[in-house]
Scaffold this motif. Structure first.
Motif, PDB file in Angstrom:
ATOM      1  N   GLY A 257      -4.312  -5.989   7.160  1.00 24.83           N
ATOM      2  CA  GLY A 257      -4.513  -5.087   6.021  1.00 24.83           C
ATOM      3  C   GLY A 257      -4.710  -3.658   6.506  1.00 24.83           C
ATOM      4  N   LEU A 258      -5.499  -3.501   7.561  1.00 26.39           N
ATOM      5  CA  LEU A 258      -5.748  -2.156   8.107  1.00 26.39           C
ATOM      6  C   LEU A 258      -4.464  -1.556   8.683  1.00 26.39           C
ATOM      7  CD1 LEU A 258      -7.465   0.223   9.057  1.00 26.39           C
ATOM      8  CD2 LEU A 258      -8.144  -1.137  11.044  1.00 26.39           C
ATOM      9  N   LEU A 259      -3.732  -2.385   9.423  1.00 25.08           N
ATOM     10  CA  LEU A 259      -2.477  -1.895  10.012  1.00 25.08           C
ATOM     11  C   LEU A 259      -1.524  -1.403   8.918  1.00 25.08           C
ATOM     12  CD1 LEU A 259      -1.474  -1.726  12.928  1.00 25.08           C
ATOM     13  CD2 LEU A 259      -0.257  -3.864  12.559  1.00 25.08           C
TER      14      LEU A 259
ATOM     15  N   ALA B  96       1.066   3.037   6.138  1.00 25.84           N
ATOM     16  CA  ALA B  96       1.338   3.764   4.888  1.00 25.84           C
ATOM     17  C   ALA B  96       0.879   5.213   5.029  1.00 25.84           C
ATOM     18  CB  ALA B  96       0.611   3.090   3.721  1.00 25.84           C
ATOM     19  N   ALA B  97      -0.325   5.400   5.582  1.00 24.60           N
ATOM     20  CA  ALA B  97      -0.865   6.762   5.752  1.00 24.60           C
ATOM     21  C   ALA B  97       0.019   7.563   6.708  1.00 24.60           C
ATOM     22  CB  ALA B  97      -2.302   6.690   6.263  1.00 24.60           C
ATOM     23  N   LYS B  98       0.526   6.899   7.737  1.00 24.83           N
ATOM     24  CA  LYS B  98       1.382   7.598   8.709  1.00 24.83           C
ATOM     25  C   LYS B  98       2.710   8.020   8.065  1.00 24.83           C
ATOM     26  CE  LYS B  98       3.862   5.593  11.872  1.00 24.83           C
ATOM     27  NZ  LYS B  98       4.447   4.826  12.898  1.00 24.83           N
ATOM     28  N   GLU B  99       3.319   7.071   7.335  1.00 25.63           N
ATOM     29  CA  GLU B  99       4.603   7.377   6.687  1.00 25.63           C
ATOM     30  C   GLU B  99       4.474   8.559   5.730  1.00 25.63           C
ATOM     31  OE1 GLU B  99       7.678   5.988   7.172  1.00 25.63           O
ATOM     32  OE2 GLU B  99       6.576   5.090   8.844  1.00 25.63           O
ATOM     33  N   LEU B 100       3.368   8.565   4.972  1.00 23.95           N
ATOM     34  CA  LEU B 100       3.199   9.576   3.923  1.00 23.95           C
ATOM     35  C   LEU B 100       2.400  10.784   4.392  1.00 23.95           C
ATOM     36  CD1 LEU B 100       2.382   6.978   1.128  1.00 23.95           C
ATOM     37  CD2 LEU B 100       4.490   8.306   1.323  1.00 23.95           C
ATOM     38  N   GLN B 101       1.898  10.710   5.651  1.00 30.75           N
ATOM     39  CA  GLN B 101       1.060  11.798   6.209  1.00 30.75           C
ATOM     40  C   GLN B 101      -0.104  12.146   5.273  1.00 30.75           C
ATOM     41  OE1 GLN B 101       0.830  13.450   9.285  1.00 30.75           O
ATOM     42  NE2 GLN B 101       1.942  11.584   9.790  1.00 30.75           N
TER      43      GLN B 101
ATOM     44  N   ILE C 298       0.862  -1.200   0.000  1.00 27.64           N
ATOM     45  CA  ILE C 298       0.000   0.000   0.000  1.00 27.64           C
ATOM     46  C   ILE C 298       0.895   1.245   0.000  1.00 27.64           C
ATOM     47  CG2 ILE C 298      -1.838   1.284   1.175  1.00 27.64           C
ATOM     48  CD1 ILE C 298      -2.742  -1.319   2.479  1.00 27.64           C
ATOM     49  N   TYR C 299       1.928   1.189   0.858  1.00 30.32           N
ATOM     50  CA  TYR C 299       2.857   2.321   0.942  1.00 30.32           C
ATOM     51  C   TYR C 299       3.495   2.596  -0.426  1.00 30.32           C
ATOM     52  CZ  TYR C 299       7.136   4.898   1.754  1.00 30.32           C
ATOM     53  OH  TYR C 299       8.147   5.818   1.660  1.00 30.32           O
ATOM     54  N   GLU C 300       3.985   1.516  -1.074  1.00 26.82           N
ATOM     55  CA  GLU C 300       4.702   1.694  -2.348  1.00 26.82           C
ATOM     56  C   GLU C 300       3.824   2.361  -3.404  1.00 26.82           C
ATOM     57  OE1 GLU C 300       7.540  -2.198  -1.743  1.00 26.82           O
ATOM     58  OE2 GLU C 300       6.123  -2.197  -3.429  1.00 26.82           O
ATOM     59  N   VAL C 301       2.580   1.879  -3.524  1.00 28.22           N
ATOM     60  CA  VAL C 301       1.696   2.433  -4.553  1.00 28.22           C
ATOM     61  C   VAL C 301       1.278   3.866  -4.188  1.00 28.22           C
ATOM     62  CG1 VAL C 301      -0.511   2.156  -5.754  1.00 28.22           C
ATOM     63  CG2 VAL C 301       0.893   0.147  -5.261  1.00 28.22           C
TER      64      VAL C 301
ATOM     65  N   ASP D  83      -2.819  11.941  -1.739  1.00 22.35           N
ATOM     66  CA  ASP D  83      -3.019  12.620  -0.450  1.00 22.35           C
ATOM     67  C   ASP D  83      -4.103  11.940   0.389  1.00 22.35           C
ATOM     68  OD1 ASP D  83      -5.418  13.418  -1.558  1.00 22.35           O
ATOM     69  OD2 ASP D  83      -4.886  15.522  -1.743  1.00 22.35           O
ATOM     70  N   THR D  84      -4.719  10.892  -0.181  1.00 20.95           N
ATOM     71  CA  THR D  84      -5.801  10.192   0.526  1.00 20.95           C
ATOM     72  C   THR D  84      -5.770   8.705   0.163  1.00 20.95           C
ATOM     73  OG1 THR D  84      -7.187  12.174   0.312  1.00 20.95           O
ATOM     74  CG2 THR D  84      -8.314  10.114   0.863  1.00 20.95           C
ATOM     75  N   ILE D  85      -5.975   7.846   1.185  1.00 20.12           N
ATOM     76  CA  ILE D  85      -6.166   6.414   0.932  1.00 20.12           C
ATOM     77  C   ILE D  85      -7.569   6.045   1.403  1.00 20.12           C
ATOM     78  CG2 ILE D  85      -5.402   4.061   1.465  1.00 20.12           C
ATOM     79  CD1 ILE D  85      -2.599   5.251   2.061  1.00 20.12           C
ATOM     80  N   ILE D  86      -8.317   5.389   0.528  1.00 20.92           N
ATOM     81  CA  ILE D  86      -9.627   4.866   0.917  1.00 20.92           C
ATOM     82  C   ILE D  86      -9.477   3.351   0.968  1.00 20.92           C
ATOM     83  CG2 ILE D  86     -12.051   4.657   0.225  1.00 20.92           C
ATOM     84  CD1 ILE D  86     -11.970   7.490  -0.693  1.00 20.92           C
TER      85      ILE D  86
END
Ligand code: AKB
Length: 312
Positions: free
Chosen positions: A94-96, A101-106, A57-60, A67-70
């Protein structure tokens, strides 16, 4: 939201949400993904993501600078009861991975919760926003833990996590898979195909339901809302219709008078349904971010039948 990654995008919600997001935010600003290989029906950017893969998830998300992951990828209630360990792995790990990923990329993160987070000790009529939550299903446990985990990432890391407790969703574009509320969608399909349906959920079993266009609007509205107003940011009750199988049948009979409904109750799914609310109180969502469903049962029935007649 400007550039959005959707996981689980080939599922019931993802299929329609991706299309809607592309209409609103532009075709090249929405990257859809799922565990399946490239789907040629997709007319925009698509990536294969197994959400249990720690880094994917992070890589993609990083590759497209979203700026948003759903994060929609999940195993629903009935399938989760059949495979509890698989459900835990997909729904929790999967959620973790999405949260990390959201945390790394803010970036902002949306995670749907569900009426499944309630249980038999919850007040089942007009279920309050804040109440007892002791779910007895694996899916409900996963979704409740997910609400708390998203709260934790918000409080601990300042991450902009958001979520709503979705009721059963009714739609004609893509079939639901492995849920308890799926009977209602099946009933519409069978009404058009055979004018008769045998329900796996018993008479007088009420659950919250919503037509897909209202759910899509709610997700976008909530994601665009002022974050300071979101008191219950990962867990807003929303609903549109409280209905039992016979209510759907009655509504269908207005348009297909010869339609008949029988019952052959599946004990596993019936038990799940009985542990869920009959109706939710969604005042907080209305007050905090302006949630307002459009479709009542009869409007939904008319639209479903019109569209299924074309599709089938
Ligand atoms: C299910 O039935 O599992 C889902 C849900 C209510 O979350 N539709």
């Amino acid at each position: 939201m400007k550039k959005i990654l959707v996981t689980g995008a080939l599922g019931q919600i993802g299929t329609e949400l991706t299309t809607k997001l592309r209409q609103v935010y532009g075709n090249t600003n929405v990257i859809s993904s799922d565990i399946h290989e490239y789907d040629e029906n997709q007319d925009g950017l698509y990536e294969t993501i197994d959400v249990t893969n720690e880094k994917k998830i992070y890589e993609v998300a990083n590759k497209y600078q979203v700026d948003t992951i759903i994060h929609l990828a999940a195993l629903l209630s009935a399938r989760a009861e059949a495979s509890p360990q698989l459900a835990w792995n997909l729904n929790m790990n999967g959620l973790l991975n999405a949260l990390e990923a959201a945390k790394e990329l803010q970036v902002k993160l949306f995670v749907p919760s569900s009426i499944a987070t309630f249980g038999l000790t919850t007040p089942l009529d007009q279920t309050p926003q804040i109440t007892v939550q002791r779910p007895t299903t694996m899916y409900g446990i996963n979704k409740l833990a997910g609400e708390l985990l998203c709260d934790y990432y918000h409080l601990r890391y300042g991450l902009d996590t958001r979520g709503i407790r979705l009721p059963g969703l009714i739609s004609y574009a893509a079939p639901p898979g492995g849920g308890t509320t799926d009977y209602a969608v099946e009933m519409y399909y069978e009404a058009v195909k055979k004018q008769t349906y045998t329900s796996f959920i018993g008479e007088n079993t009420h659950m919250d339901m919503m037509y897909m266009p209202d759910a899509l609007d709610a997700i976008i509205q909530m994601m665009e809302a002022d974050g300071n107003r979101l008191k219950y940011r990962n867990a807003y009750n929303i609903s549109a219709v409280s209905a039992a199988p016979e209510d759907f049948a009655k509504s269908i009979q207005t348009y297909i008078p010869e339609f008949t409904l029988q019952y052959e109750v599946d004990p596993v799914r019936q038990q799940i349904a009985e542990s869920w609310p009959n109706s939710l109180d969604y005042t907080a969502a209305m007050e905090d971010w302006g949630f307002q469903p459009t479709y009542n049962l009869d409007m939904m029935t008319k639209d479903m039948l019109d569209n299924l007649r074309i599709k089938l």
